[in-house]
Design a protein around this motif. Structure first.
Motif, PDB file in Angstrom:
ATOM      1  N   ASP A   6      51.575 -15.712 -20.878  1.00 60.79           N
ATOM      2  CA  ASP A   6      50.267 -16.794 -20.058  1.00 60.79           C
ATOM      3  C   ASP A   6      48.886 -15.940 -19.483  1.00 60.79           C
ATOM      4  O   ASP A   6      48.248 -16.495 -19.231  1.00 60.79           O
ATOM      5  N   LYS A   7      49.855 -14.359 -19.704  1.00 64.93           N
ATOM      6  CA  LYS A   7      48.308 -13.368 -18.602  1.00 64.93           C
ATOM      7  C   LYS A   7      47.534 -13.524 -19.530  1.00 64.93           C
ATOM      8  O   LYS A   7      47.229 -12.769 -20.063  1.00 64.93           O
ATOM      9  N   LEU A   8      46.244 -14.521 -19.230  1.00 62.17           N
ATOM     10  CA  LEU A   8      45.055 -13.526 -20.132  1.00 62.17           C
ATOM     11  C   LEU A   8      44.325 -11.686 -19.683  1.00 62.17           C
ATOM     12  O   LEU A   8      44.165 -12.128 -20.606  1.00 62.17           O
ATOM     13  N   ILE A   9      44.364 -12.897 -18.649  1.00 63.94           N
ATOM     14  CA  ILE A   9      43.681 -11.844 -17.679  1.00 63.94           C
ATOM     15  C   ILE A   9      44.082 -10.738 -16.496  1.00 63.94           C
ATOM     16  O   ILE A   9      44.058 -11.879 -15.936  1.00 63.94           O
ATOM     17  N   ARG A  10      43.744  -9.461 -16.658  1.00 66.77           N
ATOM     18  CA  ARG A  10      44.493  -9.517 -15.372  1.00 66.77           C
ATOM     19  C   ARG A  10      43.578  -8.112 -14.618  1.00 66.77           C
ATOM     20  O   ARG A  10      42.921  -7.566 -15.284  1.00 66.77           O
ATOM     21  N   VAL A  11      42.999  -8.468 -13.625  1.00 62.20           N
ATOM     22  CA  VAL A  11      41.828  -7.389 -12.997  1.00 62.20           C
ATOM     23  C   VAL A  11      42.908  -7.015 -12.021  1.00 62.20           C
ATOM     24  O   VAL A  11      43.875  -7.928 -11.178  1.00 62.20           O
ATOM     25  N   GLN A  12      42.843  -5.962 -12.117  1.00 65.51           N
ATOM     26  CA  GLN A  12      43.943  -5.109 -11.234  1.00 65.51           C
ATOM     27  C   GLN A  12      42.378  -3.833 -10.595  1.00 65.51           C
ATOM     28  O   GLN A  12      42.111  -3.168 -10.787  1.00 65.51           O
ATOM     29  N   GLY A  13      41.962  -3.705  -9.034  1.00 66.90           N
ATOM     30  CA  GLY A  13      42.240  -2.898  -8.048  1.00 66.90           C
ATOM     31  C   GLY A  13      39.947  -3.025  -8.085  1.00 66.90           C
ATOM     32  O   GLY A  13      39.519  -1.256  -8.754  1.00 66.90           O
ATOM     33  N   LEU A  14      39.793  -3.807  -8.722  1.00 71.01           N
ATOM     34  CA  LEU A  14      38.377  -3.602  -9.413  1.00 71.01           C
ATOM     35  C   LEU A  14      37.174  -3.520  -8.315  1.00 71.01           C
ATOM     36  O   LEU A  14      37.262  -4.282  -6.940  1.00 71.01           O
ATOM     37  N   LYS A  15      37.193  -2.414  -8.903  1.00 71.17           N
ATOM     38  CA  LYS A  15      35.097  -1.802  -7.627  1.00 71.17           C
ATOM     39  C   LYS A  15      34.172  -1.877  -8.298  1.00 71.17           C
ATOM     40  O   LYS A  15      33.913  -1.806  -9.421  1.00 71.17           O
ATOM     41  N   LYS A  16      32.743  -2.136  -7.364  1.00 70.91           N
ATOM     42  CA  LYS A  16      31.843  -2.599  -7.758  1.00 70.91           C
ATOM     43  C   LYS A  16      30.744  -1.869  -6.779  1.00 70.91           C
ATOM     44  O   LYS A  16      30.689  -2.138  -5.730  1.00 70.91           O
ATOM     45  N   TYR A  17      30.287  -0.765  -6.965  1.00 75.43           N
ATOM     46  CA  TYR A  17      29.188   0.220  -5.780  1.00 75.43           C
ATOM     47  C   TYR A  17      28.436   0.876  -6.187  1.00 75.43           C
ATOM     48  O   TYR A  17      27.616   0.448  -7.578  1.00 75.43           O
ATOM     49  N   TYR A  18      26.970   0.119  -5.390  1.00 71.21           N
ATOM     50  CA  TYR A  18      25.585   0.942  -5.290  1.00 71.21           C
ATOM     51  C   TYR A  18      25.500   1.679  -4.209  1.00 71.21           C
ATOM     52  O   TYR A  18      26.259   2.112  -3.370  1.00 71.21           O
ATOM     53  N   ASN A  19      24.358   2.492  -4.905  1.00 71.55           N
ATOM     54  CA  ASN A  19      24.006   3.238  -3.570  1.00 71.55           C
ATOM     55  C   ASN A  19      24.581   4.307  -3.100  1.00 71.55           C
ATOM     56  O   ASN A  19      25.118   4.457  -1.634  1.00 71.55           O
ATOM     57  N   LYS A  20      25.246   5.040  -4.310  1.00 67.90           N
ATOM     58  CA  LYS A  20      26.646   6.314  -3.619  1.00 67.90           C
ATOM     59  C   LYS A  20      27.678   5.357  -2.909  1.00 67.90           C
ATOM     60  O   LYS A  20      28.279   6.333  -2.174  1.00 67.90           O
ATOM     61  N   GLY A  21      28.157   4.368  -3.174  1.00 65.16           N
ATOM     62  CA  GLY A  21      29.121   3.534  -2.458  1.00 65.16           C
ATOM     63  C   GLY A  21      28.669   3.098  -1.344  1.00 65.16           C
ATOM     64  O   GLY A  21      29.698   2.325  -0.068  1.00 65.16           O
ATOM     65  N   ARG A  22      27.353   3.078  -1.407  1.00 66.53           N
ATOM     66  CA  ARG A  22      26.603   2.424   0.254  1.00 66.53           C
ATOM     67  C   ARG A  22      27.208   0.981   0.648  1.00 66.53           C
ATOM     68  O   ARG A  22      27.146  -0.160   1.477  1.00 66.53           O
ATOM     69  N   ILE A  23      26.828   0.456  -0.597  1.00 65.84           N
ATOM     70  CA  ILE A  23      26.659  -1.516  -1.142  1.00 65.84           C
ATOM     71  C   ILE A  23      27.949  -1.794  -1.590  1.00 65.84           C
ATOM     72  O   ILE A  23      28.516  -0.929  -2.665  1.00 65.84           O
ATOM     73  N   LYS A  24      29.111  -2.094  -1.831  1.00 67.06           N
ATOM     74  CA  LYS A  24      30.068  -2.167  -1.880  1.00 67.06           C
ATOM     75  C   LYS A  24      30.522  -3.503  -2.601  1.00 67.06           C
ATOM     76  O   LYS A  24      31.025  -5.262  -1.784  1.00 67.06           O
ATOM     77  N   ALA A  25      29.440  -3.790  -3.665  1.00 66.54           N
ATOM     78  CA  ALA A  25      29.726  -5.560  -4.173  1.00 66.54           C
ATOM     79  C   ALA A  25      31.118  -6.094  -4.163  1.00 66.54           C
ATOM     80  O   ALA A  25      31.050  -7.403  -4.242  1.00 66.54           O
ATOM     81  N   LEU A  26      32.440  -4.755  -5.066  1.00 70.60           N
ATOM     82  CA  LEU A  26      33.076  -5.483  -5.536  1.00 70.60           C
ATOM     83  C   LEU A  26      34.690  -4.346  -4.661  1.00 70.60           C
ATOM     84  O   LEU A  26      33.714  -3.289  -4.569  1.00 70.60           O
ATOM     85  N   ASP A  27      35.523  -4.879  -3.943  1.00 68.25           N
ATOM     86  CA  ASP A  27      36.093  -3.531  -3.208  1.00 68.25           C
ATOM     87  C   ASP A  27      37.700  -3.703  -2.783  1.00 68.25           C
ATOM     88  O   ASP A  27      38.651  -4.430  -2.117  1.00 68.25           O
ATOM     89  N   GLY A  28      38.097  -3.690  -3.921  1.00 63.06           N
ATOM     90  CA  GLY A  28      39.280  -3.760  -4.547  1.00 63.06           C
ATOM     91  C   GLY A  28      39.652  -5.148  -4.893  1.00 63.06           C
ATOM     92  O   GLY A  28      41.048  -5.125  -4.508  1.00 63.06           O
ATOM     93  N   VAL A  29      38.989  -5.456  -5.738  1.00 59.33           N
ATOM     94  CA  VAL A  29      39.618  -7.831  -6.107  1.00 59.33           C
ATOM     95  C   VAL A  29      40.717  -7.093  -6.894  1.00 59.33           C
ATOM     96  O   VAL A  29      41.236  -6.347  -8.012  1.00 59.33           O
ATOM     97  N   THR A  30      42.230  -8.130  -6.964  1.00 58.06           N
ATOM     98  CA  THR A  30      43.161  -7.413  -7.760  1.00 58.06           C
ATOM     99  C   THR A  30      43.400  -8.766  -8.375  1.00 58.06           C
ATOM    100  O   THR A  30      43.969 -10.238  -7.112  1.00 58.06           O
ATOM    101  N   VAL A  31      43.191  -9.516  -9.405  1.00 61.35           N
ATOM    102  CA  VAL A  31      44.036 -10.992  -9.883  1.00 61.35           C
ATOM    103  C   VAL A  31      44.549 -10.916 -11.185  1.00 61.35           C
ATOM    104  O   VAL A  31      43.682 -10.906 -11.981  1.00 61.35           O
ATOM    105  N   ASP A  32      45.180 -12.557 -11.290  1.00 62.66           N
ATOM    106  CA  ASP A  32      45.536 -12.234 -12.592  1.00 62.66           C
ATOM    107  C   ASP A  32      45.344 -13.781 -13.137  1.00 62.66           C
ATOM    108  O   ASP A  32      44.834 -14.877 -12.061  1.00 62.66           O
ATOM    109  N   ILE A  33      44.831 -13.723 -14.555  1.00 62.88           N
ATOM    110  CA  ILE A  33      43.577 -15.641 -14.657  1.00 62.88           C
ATOM    111  C   ILE A  33      44.488 -15.583 -16.114  1.00 62.88           C
ATOM    112  O   ILE A  33      44.733 -14.832 -16.764  1.00 62.88           O
ATOM    113  N   ASP A  34      45.525 -16.752 -15.701  1.00 66.79           N
ATOM    114  CA  ASP A  34      46.747 -17.489 -17.068  1.00 66.79           C
ATOM    115  C   ASP A  34      45.672 -18.733 -17.662  1.00 66.79           C
ATOM    116  O   ASP A  34      45.393 -18.988 -17.127  1.00 66.79           O
TER     117      ASP A  34
END
Length: 256
Positions: A6-34
């Protein structure tokens, strides 16, 4: 890594940083999509919603974290057998609908619909056209098959964009604010198509500012702000019993 069915997508600790880490567009997102989820992502502009959605099929390359789609970590460059990971193969199973329709202006609606199934999946032209006409009929546009995008309204173009993605028979549909570029009177016709899609059992992840749709159609709602998943729950829990002050403040401004 294996996952349950039932787990179609598992997102674990997702981070997306820009500008050498000054901009944290995603900061540790964890979620399951069933499978079968209609997950609606809400939150303020700049909160990370679209970055999260676009990361699911690697249109955005994460700085850190894992995205495990149907048992495969698609953030890795190689699969479990050591072969180079073919991300395009996985993207075929993820339909994507953007704010803007991205239809090819020099092609008819039918040609727009059949291009990917024929070129990418090798579906015979006649079979692809039959499927395309069935999908166009499903959204009330069978009579527009020979029209060009310029001859359609914004709402009609977005309905075509949705069924064009469905023509690839994806396992999940990703919607990035699909009604935000539409005139107000055209929003309803697109949301109606999405409601029908949800009723059919399609797994959907929808970034939207349409709170009524989120409340009515979603079975799970994520609230994102400042790159973080602040709160998640059922529509009733999110809209009627918000826990975090940030969500309470957001809802006080958008629910009038």
């Amino acid at each position: 890594m294996s996952v349950t069915n039932d787990k179609l997508i598992r997102v674990q600790g997702l981070k997306k940083y820009y500008n050498k880490g000054r901009i944290k567009a995603l900061d540790g997102v964890t979620v399951d999509i069933d499978r079968g989820d209609v997950m609606v992502v809400i939150g303020p502009s700049g909160g990370g919603k679209s970055t999260f959605l676009r990361s699911l099929n690697l249109l955005e390359t994460p700085t850190e974290g894992q995205i495990i789609f149907e048992g495969v970590d698609i953030t890795q460059k190689k699969d479990a057998n050591g072969k180079k990971l073919d991300i395009d193969l996985h993207r075929q199973k993820m339909g994507m609908v953007f704010q803007h329709f991205n239809l090819f202006p020099h092609m008819t609606i039918l040609e727009n619909m059949t291009l990917a199934p024929v070129k990418v999946k090798g579906v015979p032209q006649a079979e692809a056209e039959k499927k395309a006409l069935e999908l166009l009929s499903r959204v009330g546009l069978a009579d527009r098959a020979d029209a060009y995008p310029i001859q359609l309204s914004g709402g009609q173009k977005q309905r075509v964009a949705i069924v064009r993605a469905l023509a690839m028979e994806p396992d999940v549909m990703l919607f990035d604010e699909p009604t935000s570029a539409l005139d107000p009177e055209m929003v309803g016709e697109v949301l109606d198509v999405m409601r029908e899609l949800a009723k059919s059992g399609m797994t959907m992840v929808v970034v939207t500012h349409e709170m009524g749709f989120a409340r009515e159609v979603g079975n799970r709602v994520l609230f994102m702000a400042e790159g973080k998943l602040v709160e998640e729950g059922t529509p009733d829990a999110i809209f009627n019993h918000p826990q975090s002050p940030r969500l309470q403040d957001f809802l006080s401004k958008v629910l009038i």
